[in-house]
Scaffold this active site. Structure first.
Site, PDB file in Angstrom:
ATOM      1  N   ASP A 223       0.829  -1.199   0.000  1.00 22.97           N
ATOM      2  CA  ASP A 223       0.000   0.000   0.000  1.00 22.97           C
ATOM      3  C   ASP A 223       0.871   1.259   0.000  1.00 22.97           C
ATOM      4  O   ASP A 223       1.858   1.338   0.739  1.00 22.97           O
ATOM      5  CB  ASP A 223      -0.867  -0.024   1.264  1.00 22.97           C
ATOM      6  CG  ASP A 223      -1.938   1.041   1.275  1.00 22.97           C
ATOM      7  OD1 ASP A 223      -2.817   0.990   0.406  1.00 22.97           O
ATOM      8  OD2 ASP A 223      -1.894   1.922   2.156  1.00 22.97           O
TER       9      ASP A 223
ATOM     10  N   GLU B  32      14.563 -15.588   0.646  1.00 20.53           N
ATOM     11  CA  GLU B  32      14.874 -16.639   1.625  1.00 20.53           C
ATOM     12  C   GLU B  32      13.815 -17.740   1.611  1.00 20.53           C
ATOM     13  O   GLU B  32      13.988 -18.773   2.235  1.00 20.53           O
ATOM     14  CB  GLU B  32      14.903 -16.047   3.046  1.00 20.53           C
ATOM     15  CG  GLU B  32      16.014 -15.055   3.283  1.00 20.53           C
ATOM     16  CD  GLU B  32      15.787 -14.294   4.590  1.00 20.53           C
ATOM     17  OE1 GLU B  32      14.938 -14.718   5.412  1.00 20.53           O
ATOM     18  OE2 GLU B  32      16.446 -13.256   4.781  1.00 20.53           O
TER      19      GLU B  32
HETATM   20  C1  GLC Z   1      -4.276   3.080  -0.634  1.00 17.26           C
HETATM   21  C2  GLC Z   1      -5.496   2.207  -0.470  1.00 17.26           C
HETATM   22  C3  GLC Z   1      -6.635   3.070  -0.019  1.00 17.26           C
HETATM   23  C4  GLC Z   1      -6.282   3.710   1.297  1.00 17.26           C
HETATM   24  C5  GLC Z   1      -4.951   4.469   1.187  1.00 17.26           C
HETATM   25  C6  GLC Z   1      -4.419   4.792   2.539  1.00 17.26           C
HETATM   26  O1  GLC Z   1      -4.406   3.985  -1.657  1.00 17.26           O
HETATM   27  O2  GLC Z   1      -5.755   1.525  -1.658  1.00 17.26           O
HETATM   28  O3  GLC Z   1      -7.834   2.351   0.089  1.00 17.26           O
HETATM   29  O4  GLC Z   1      -7.286   4.610   1.676  1.00 17.26           O
HETATM   30  O5  GLC Z   1      -3.966   3.688   0.567  1.00 17.26           O
HETATM   31  O6  GLC Z   1      -3.943   3.624   3.167  1.00 17.26           O
END
Ligand code: GLC
Length: 554
Positions: free
Chosen positions: A221, A270
């Protein structure tokens, strides 16, 4: 600043044939996929029970959005404990069972890792706040004194992606106003300080935790956000949200992030079994995105340029060529995606006039949107590389654009001028059966209201109907596995085609897509394998209707 030059792309033969190079990866949004305990919220037991649907659909892997312990300020993208399952989704034992069941069905499982920020309820952050100024735990986040005479102004001018300032002022344990902390997203999502070794160690350990559990990889993310420019410099003007993804920002796509992913790649190495890292990286260009998938970094990166492209042959061709050209030098597969949990579903985007962005509130012309979405999906699945599907797109689900304000849960909906805000429309729990409470999603209700008639779009309603979108996806994924030329690779050959029409060849396979609103006549390329609409072949000519894609064996 370290400049890491791409090593020449010479993947060995094992890497060249690895499963992920042409994988179709299905995103499950746990809140909204299937509810196993009838509380109106999707969960891991629900997902387990519905895994056979994914096997029958024919996908290779499942990516699960976060199911970790979280106060759910941003639907789980605010993680309080990276090694625990939130009770609303189940337990670690459920996660273990889900991984085992998926593997038994031949499905790989990719989990979501959220390293840019934690929840404000994460133990480190709570203690950092509670211990007050001078706490060494504060160094793991970005705490700064405010500007102005009494520190009443934020430390810099950065704006949150969800709207408003990217800083929130703390209150000291004695009740007086204290330092500020940085949050690129909601105030409940404080950004980690990735210069701190404890943060780096912790995430390598979290990677190992899930790798040991059997996860086949991670979707990372905000992979472009971890490192901030030294000194956290001002940007100098407002309206920064418009620049996101288009311009260089001091908090996004800094060169320092790559060192982190190189160290993660070593951790994955690993482990046996071809585990992968997938970047959610919004960068100004596909060339910048390619940096994340150099041979010693991640394996794939989402192609948001493709997701944002209109249903227009010339634009699509430019993005397809640009994506393939950008990935080729680093030896990574191109990826393709049309929908996810952050954008209006492509059925609804294509139902509306182009140029409105990816957060829509209007249903548009639904029949047109569905026709185009089916054609766009077939085009995407014909491209070389890996494709991402978002739960419910195989049902042709539209976005739910008329959710009442009081039902909306997207944290940026209530924050002025947030970039997002209308993401609930693509997060409505999906329909499995024609009838029943929540249309088979569960035995109770549904955390976001499902619209009337949702059951007509259910898996049950569409199964066995050759004209349905579900059967189109099933057939497409079957043909994709069987037909030489479909799947892996990094190139295609364009055929001459009228304006508004795309035609390309890959080995003994041809794809033709008509993005215009009128039927076109083309010479028949070969034997038709599949089409998104009613294609008529007459002699050596084919009439490809408006907004229709057809696949051919040649
Ligand atoms: C990413 C995720 C989204 C979230 C953001 C903050 O873009 O896909 O859903 O709100 O990160 O974590």
């Amino acid at each position: 600043m370290t400049q890491h030059l791409a090593a020449p792309a010479t993947p060995d033969s094992a890497t060249r044939t690895a499963w992920w190079r042409d994988a179709v990866i299905y995103q499950v949004y746990p809140r909204s996929f299937a509810d196993g305990n009838g509380d109106g919220m999707g969960d891991l037991q629900g997902i387990r029970a519905r895994l056979p649907h994914l096997r029958d659909l024919g996908v290779d892997a499942v990516w699960l959005s976060p199911f970790y312990a979280s106060p759910q300020a941003d639907a789980g993208y605010d993680v309080a404990d990276y090694r625990a399952v939130d009770p609303m989704f189940g337990t670690l034992l459920d996660a273990d069972a889900l991984l085992r069941d998926a593997h038994d069905l031949g499905l790989r499982v990719i989990v979501d890792l959220v390293p840019n920020h934690s929840s404000d309820r994460h133990d480190w952050f709570r203690r950092a706040l509670g211990d007050g100024p001078g706490s060494p735990l504060r160094d793991r986040y970005h705490f700064r004194p405010g500007k102005g005479t009494d520190g009443e102004l934020p430390p810099n001018d950065w704006e949150s992606v969800f709207g408003g300032p990217a800083w929130t002022r703390t209150t000291d344990p004695d009740g007086t106003p204290g330092d500020w902390y940085l949050h690129l997203f909601a105030p409940e999502q404080p950004d980690f300080n990735w210069e701190h070794p404890a943060v780096r160690d912790e995430f390598r350990s979290v990677l190992r935790f899930w790798l040991d559990m059997g996860a086949d990889g991670f979707r990372v993310d905000v992979a472009h956000g971890l490192v901030k420019a030294a000194g956290l410099p001002d940007i100098g003007h407002h309206d920064q949200l418009r620049l996101l993804g288009n311009d260089t920002m001091p908090f996004f796509d800094q060169d320092g992030v790559h060192e982190i992913y190189r160290s993660w790649r070593k951790v994955l190495a690993e482990y046996a079994g071809d585990r992968i890292l997938v970047a959610e990286a919004w960068t100004p260009t596909v060339e910048r995105t390619a940096h994340y998938v150099r041979p010693d970094e991640m394996h794939q990166a989402f192609n948001f340029q493709y997701l944002s492209t209109h249903w227009d042959a010339a634009e699509l061709r430019a993005v397809i060529d640009g994506s393939l050209a950008a990935m080729r030098p680093v030896g990574a597969p191109a990826t393709w995606v049309l929908s996810n949990h952050d954008v209006t579903r492509h059925t609804t985007r294509f139902a509306n006039p182009p140029g409105l962005g990816t957060q829509l509130r209007t249903p548009g012309d639904r029949a047109l949107g569905l026709r185009r979405a089916r054609a766009a999906s077939l085009l995407m699945l014909a491209l070389p590389g890996s494709a991402y599907l978002y739960q419910g797109e195989e049902l042709g689900l539209p976005d739910v654009t008329d959710l009442p304000d009081e039902a909306r849960q997207d944290p940026s909906f209530h924050r002025a001028e947030g970039q997002d805000g209308f993401r609930d429309g693509c997060r409505v729990p999906i329909p499995w059966t024609v009838e029943g409470p929540s249309y088979g999603f569960g035995t109770g209700g549904s955390w976001l209201p499902q619209p009337a008639g949702w059951g007509e779009l259910s898996v049950q309603a569409q199964t066995g109907d050759p004209a349905s979108t579900l059967e189109l996806y099933r057939a497409a994924l079957r043909v994709r596995r069987e037909q030489p030329g479909l799947g892996a690779g990094d190139a295609l050959e364009w055929n001459a085609a009228p304006d508004g029409v795309l035609s390309f060849r890959r080995e003994s396979f041809v794809c033709t897509a008509n993005t215009t609103g009128a039927a076109v006549r083309l010479p028949v390329p070969g034997r038709m394998l599949l089409a998104s609409g009613p294609v008529r072949v007459a002699g050596d000519e084919v009439e490809l209707p408006a907004d229709t894609t057809a696949w051919w064996a040649v």
